[in-house]
Structures are given as C-alpha cells and as structure tokens.
Design a protein around this motif. Structure first.
Motif, PDB file in Angstrom:
ATOM      1  N   VAL A 162      30.658  31.888  29.482  1.00  0.00           N
ATOM      2  CA  VAL A 162      29.484  31.549  28.669  1.00  0.00           C
ATOM      3  C   VAL A 162      28.704  30.432  29.380  1.00  0.00           C
ATOM      4  O   VAL A 162      27.494  30.449  29.430  1.00  0.00           O
ATOM      5  CB  VAL A 162      29.927  31.084  27.256  1.00  0.00           C
ATOM      6  N   GLU A 163      29.414  29.468  29.859  1.00  0.00           N
ATOM      7  CA  GLU A 163      28.912  28.274  30.572  1.00  0.00           C
ATOM      8  C   GLU A 163      28.113  27.352  29.652  1.00  0.00           C
ATOM      9  O   GLU A 163      28.422  26.197  29.512  1.00  0.00           O
ATOM     10  CB  GLU A 163      28.063  28.617  31.823  1.00  0.00           C
ATOM     11  N   THR A 164      27.060  27.856  29.028  1.00  0.00           N
ATOM     12  CA  THR A 164      26.240  27.027  28.141  1.00  0.00           C
ATOM     13  C   THR A 164      25.524  27.917  27.121  1.00  0.00           C
ATOM     14  O   THR A 164      25.319  29.111  27.363  1.00  0.00           O
ATOM     15  CB  THR A 164      25.186  26.228  28.943  1.00  0.00           C
ATOM     16  N   GLY A 220      34.522  41.357  44.676  1.00  0.00           N
ATOM     17  CA  GLY A 220      33.390  40.496  44.363  1.00  0.00           C
ATOM     18  C   GLY A 220      32.895  40.611  42.936  1.00  0.00           C
ATOM     19  O   GLY A 220      33.586  41.114  42.051  1.00  0.00           O
ATOM     20  N   CYS A 221      31.666  40.121  42.748  1.00  0.00           N
ATOM     21  CA  CYS A 221      31.056  40.079  41.425  1.00  0.00           C
ATOM     22  C   CYS A 221      29.721  40.812  41.506  1.00  0.00           C
ATOM     23  O   CYS A 221      28.957  40.600  42.452  1.00  0.00           O
ATOM     24  CB  CYS A 221      30.841  38.615  41.035  1.00  0.00           C
ATOM     25  N   SER A 222      29.444  41.654  40.526  1.00  0.00           N
ATOM     26  CA  SER A 222      28.216  42.450  40.583  1.00  0.00           C
ATOM     27  C   SER A 222      26.967  41.584  40.382  1.00  0.00           C
ATOM     28  O   SER A 222      25.863  41.991  40.721  1.00  0.00           O
ATOM     29  CB  SER A 222      28.253  43.559  39.535  1.00  0.00           C
ATOM     30  N   HIS A 223      27.137  40.384  39.836  1.00  0.00           N
ATOM     31  CA  HIS A 223      25.996  39.486  39.632  1.00  0.00           C
ATOM     32  C   HIS A 223      25.850  38.558  40.852  1.00  0.00           C
ATOM     33  O   HIS A 223      24.845  38.617  41.560  1.00  0.00           O
ATOM     34  CB  HIS A 223      26.197  38.689  38.334  1.00  0.00           C
ATOM     35  N   ASN A 224      26.876  37.752  41.064  1.00  0.00           N
ATOM     36  CA  ASN A 224      26.991  36.914  42.275  1.00  0.00           C
ATOM     37  C   ASN A 224      25.791  35.994  42.536  1.00  0.00           C
ATOM     38  O   ASN A 224      25.457  35.727  43.689  1.00  0.00           O
ATOM     39  CB  ASN A 224      27.214  37.817  43.511  1.00  0.00           C
ATOM     40  N   LYS A 225      25.143  35.512  41.463  1.00  0.00           N
ATOM     41  CA  LYS A 225      23.954  34.669  41.665  1.00  0.00           C
ATOM     42  C   LYS A 225      24.075  33.283  41.032  1.00  0.00           C
ATOM     43  O   LYS A 225      23.180  32.464  41.233  1.00  0.00           O
ATOM     44  CB  LYS A 225      22.727  35.369  41.051  1.00  0.00           C
ATOM     45  N   CYS A 226      25.093  33.029  40.253  1.00  0.00           N
ATOM     46  CA  CYS A 226      25.167  31.744  39.545  1.00  0.00           C
ATOM     47  C   CYS A 226      25.204  30.593  40.546  1.00  0.00           C
ATOM     48  O   CYS A 226      25.964  30.628  41.519  1.00  0.00           O
ATOM     49  CB  CYS A 226      26.403  31.702  38.644  1.00  0.00           C
ATOM     50  N   THR A 227      24.391  29.583  40.299  1.00  0.00           N
ATOM     51  CA  THR A 227      24.190  28.521  41.302  1.00  0.00           C
ATOM     52  C   THR A 227      25.409  27.626  41.490  1.00  0.00           C
ATOM     53  O   THR A 227      25.507  26.929  42.493  1.00  0.00           O
ATOM     54  CB  THR A 227      23.000  27.618  40.920  1.00  0.00           C
ATOM     55  N   PHE A 228      26.313  27.633  40.504  1.00  0.00           N
ATOM     56  CA  PHE A 228      27.472  26.731  40.579  1.00  0.00           C
ATOM     57  C   PHE A 228      28.701  27.418  41.163  1.00  0.00           C
ATOM     58  O   PHE A 228      29.743  26.802  41.326  1.00  0.00           O
ATOM     59  CB  PHE A 228      27.816  26.213  39.163  1.00  0.00           C
ATOM     60  N   CYS A 229      28.592  28.706  41.453  1.00  0.00           N
ATOM     61  CA  CYS A 229      29.779  29.511  41.765  1.00  0.00           C
ATOM     62  C   CYS A 229      29.767  29.983  43.215  1.00  0.00           C
ATOM     63  O   CYS A 229      28.786  30.554  43.682  1.00  0.00           O
ATOM     64  CB  CYS A 229      29.795  30.719  40.819  1.00  0.00           C
ATOM     65  N   SER A 230      30.886  29.767  43.883  1.00  0.00           N
ATOM     66  CA  SER A 230      30.978  30.298  45.240  1.00  0.00           C
ATOM     67  C   SER A 230      32.156  31.270  45.349  1.00  0.00           C
ATOM     68  O   SER A 230      32.600  31.611  46.439  1.00  0.00           O
ATOM     69  CB  SER A 230      31.159  29.158  46.243  1.00  0.00           C
TER      70      SER A 230
HETATM   71  S1  SF4 Z   1      30.149  32.650  37.656  1.00  0.00           S
HETATM   72 FE1  SF4 Z   1      28.422  34.073  38.011  1.00  0.00          FE
HETATM   73  S2  SF4 Z   1      28.475  34.564  40.196  1.00  0.00           S
HETATM   74 FE2  SF4 Z   1      30.467  33.623  39.689  1.00  0.00          FE
HETATM   75  S3  SF4 Z   1      31.793  35.344  39.229  1.00  0.00           S
HETATM   76 FE3  SF4 Z   1      30.927  34.712  37.262  1.00  0.00          FE
HETATM   77  S4  SF4 Z   1      29.053  35.968  36.974  1.00  0.00           S
HETATM   78 FE4  SF4 Z   1      29.693  36.133  39.152  1.00  0.00          FE
END
Ligand code: SF4
Length: 299
Positions: free
Chosen positions: A140-142, A34-44
């Motif tokens: 980076v996304e934005t 998994g991802c230690s952040h796991n909160k980005c709204t666009f990411c599953s």
């Molecule tokens: S986009 Fe956000 S939630 Fe998805 S893997 Fe990257 S840091 Fe984690």
C-alpha cells in the motif's frame, strides 16, 4: 506434460529472490521474473530483471524437485514481484500441479498489486482461493494520492481500497505493507492519517510497517541527494507511526513494525492491543524505550 519433465539438480532461481518475512520457511517457487510495474521510486528490488513469466516446464521441474526434497515445508510462496498477474488459466495450472505433486502444502501465497488484482474477476479470485491461494501480499505504502503519484506507484488510494476489498471479499487473506517516512517531513502526519484511513477501509489481516531506507540506485535516493526528499530522523518517524496506528481501525487484524528497517518494533493485535502499542510508542517518543540502532537496521 508431466511425464516429459525431469527433476533438476536444484530449483531454477534467477537473480535476486525476495519473499515476505513470514514466508521464510515456505517452498519458494519462482514463477515470474521481476515485477510487472517496476517503477516505484523507492524500490530497487527487481531493477536488474525484465518482467517475464517462466516457462511451464521450468515451473513444473521445480515443483517436482520440491516434491522430492521439500516434504517438511507446508507452504509455497510464488515469486517474484506479482505472480497474480499470470493469466488465470496458467495460474490455475500451477496451483493444480502444486496440489497434485505437493499434497501436504496447506497454503500458497504471492505478491500482488492493484493492477494484477484488477485483472482478475471476483469469480476468478474465488477459484484461485479454492485451488489453494490462501494469501496475497500487497504494497500500500501510503494512502496519500499526492505521495502515490510522486513515488510512481501507478495507482490511487481509492483503487487500493477497492482492490484490497476485492481480495478480502474473495476470502483470500491480505497482508499489506506501509512505508514510514515516504512523505518526508512536511507530509508526514497527513500521510499517516490517510494511510490509517485506507487501512481501515480495506480491513487487511496483517499490516506491516517498514521505514524508508535508501538503496543507492533508486530515484528516491537521487531525490535525496538533490535535496528534493527529506529523510526523517528516528524521533520524527515515531509520531508518524503513532498517528498511523491511531487512525487504523480494524475489527480484527495484526499491525506490526518488526521489520529490520524500523526503529521501534511493535506487534499489536487490533483492536484489543492498540492502546498498549500507542503507549509503547509514547514511551519511545519520551525516550523511555530504546530504539534499534542505525547499524542494526536493514532491508
Ligand atoms: S515496490 Fe513497486 S517496483 Fe517494487 S516490486 Fe512492488 S510494485 Fe514493483
């Protein structure tokens, strides 16, 4: 410890495994879940996984498996979400074992985010580089703080620039992704400009542009269903891509949009190839170049 470990029948992969397209032929070594952040709204990507670092004996078993069956692959990619978050001593141990058992491997790569980069000192990053870590991939996304907050990226544009520079200063290659369409209609060109500025300030080796696509279970998709997020049409994405590229000034780097989510694949070696790419986008805006049809897009 090595002598107690047996080579398994296969690699110990758990759940969905994700890697950058450029690591398609690498040995995929899953060292975290998994991802230690796991909160980005666009990411599953890792919603089904609780973040964890895998046990050393499992990791070593996989390295030994690779040493027997993956002799043709000279790169290793450390999965999952952000392997850089592994504490320095353990990460160095993993890199040591890769050097010991896979001596033909020329480069190790991993995902990173601003948090995991911040947790490493410049000296630690250099030590990782000297022990084989050759490339980090960062989303980076934005470059727009407002949008970063909205999508719960958990960082700011300033922080992204500082952490990106930190990686580059350590001599580690940096590949970043940006997300076309993430600011909706109204914020489109502002997102493009600010992102171009952030990219220019970091100076990454590679920039990969992706276009927002929905995954049903994401908060962003729910926002779309509730009318809180506007999905841009293909003709609206192109001016955003153009504006972003126009504002990206790299002394040396590759800007590409060949990910399957994009409508128009471009591959521009900056600074030389920038004008040609801008001309191609203009031709696409004018309808002179075909775009990838919707049914061929994917994540
Ligand atoms: S986009 Fe956000 S939630 Fe998805 S893997 Fe990257 S840091 Fe984690």
């Amino acid at each position: 410890m090595d002598c107690d470990i047996e080579i398994g029948d296969d690699m110990h992969y758990e759940g969905t495994c994700i890697r950058p397209p450029s690591e398609a032929y690498s040995i995929l070594l899953q060292v975290t879940l998994g991802c230690s952040h796991n909160k980005c709204t666009f990411c599953s990507a890792y919603k089904e996984k609780r973040f964890a670092i895998k046990e050393d004996r499992i990791i070593l078993s996989d390295i030994l498996f690779a040493s027997k069956y993956m002799k043709q692959q000279n790169r290793v990619f450390l999965m999952d979400g952000d392997a850089l978050i592994i504490p320095q001593k353990r990460l160095m141990w993993i890199l040591d074992r890769i050097r010991e058992h896979l001596p033909w491997v020329k480069r190790v790569g991993a995902y990173a985010n601003t948090k995991s980069i911040r947790m490493k000192t410049p000296e630690q990053l250099v030590a990782l580089k000297n022990n084989g870590l050759g490339i980090l991939y960062m989303g980076v996304e934005t470059g727009d703080d407002e949008i970063l907050k909205k999508v719960r990226k958990g960082t700011t544009a300033e922080n992204i620039v500082r952490m990106g520079r930190k990686v580059r200063d350590a001599g580690i290659k940096l590949s970043v992704t940006v997300l076309l369409g993430i600011a909706g209609r109204e914020g489109s060109l502002r997102h493009a400009r600010l992102t171009g500025e952030v990219l220019s300030a970091i100076g990454p080796n590679y920039v990969g542009a992706l276009t927002v696509m929905f995954q049903n279970d994401t908060p962003l998709y729910k926002d779309y269903c509730n009318g809180k997020f506007e999905l841009l049409a293909e003709k609206e994405i192109l001016p955003e891509l153009r504006e972003m590229l126009a504002h990206t000034h790299l002394n040396r780097g590759l800007f590409f949009s060949n990910h399957a989510s994009n409508y128009l694949p471009i591959r521009a070696r900056l600074p030389r190839g920038k004008q040609e790419a801008l001309d191609l986008i203009d031709s696409a805006i004018n309808g002179e170049v075909g775009l990838r049809p919707e049914w061929m897009r994917g994540l």
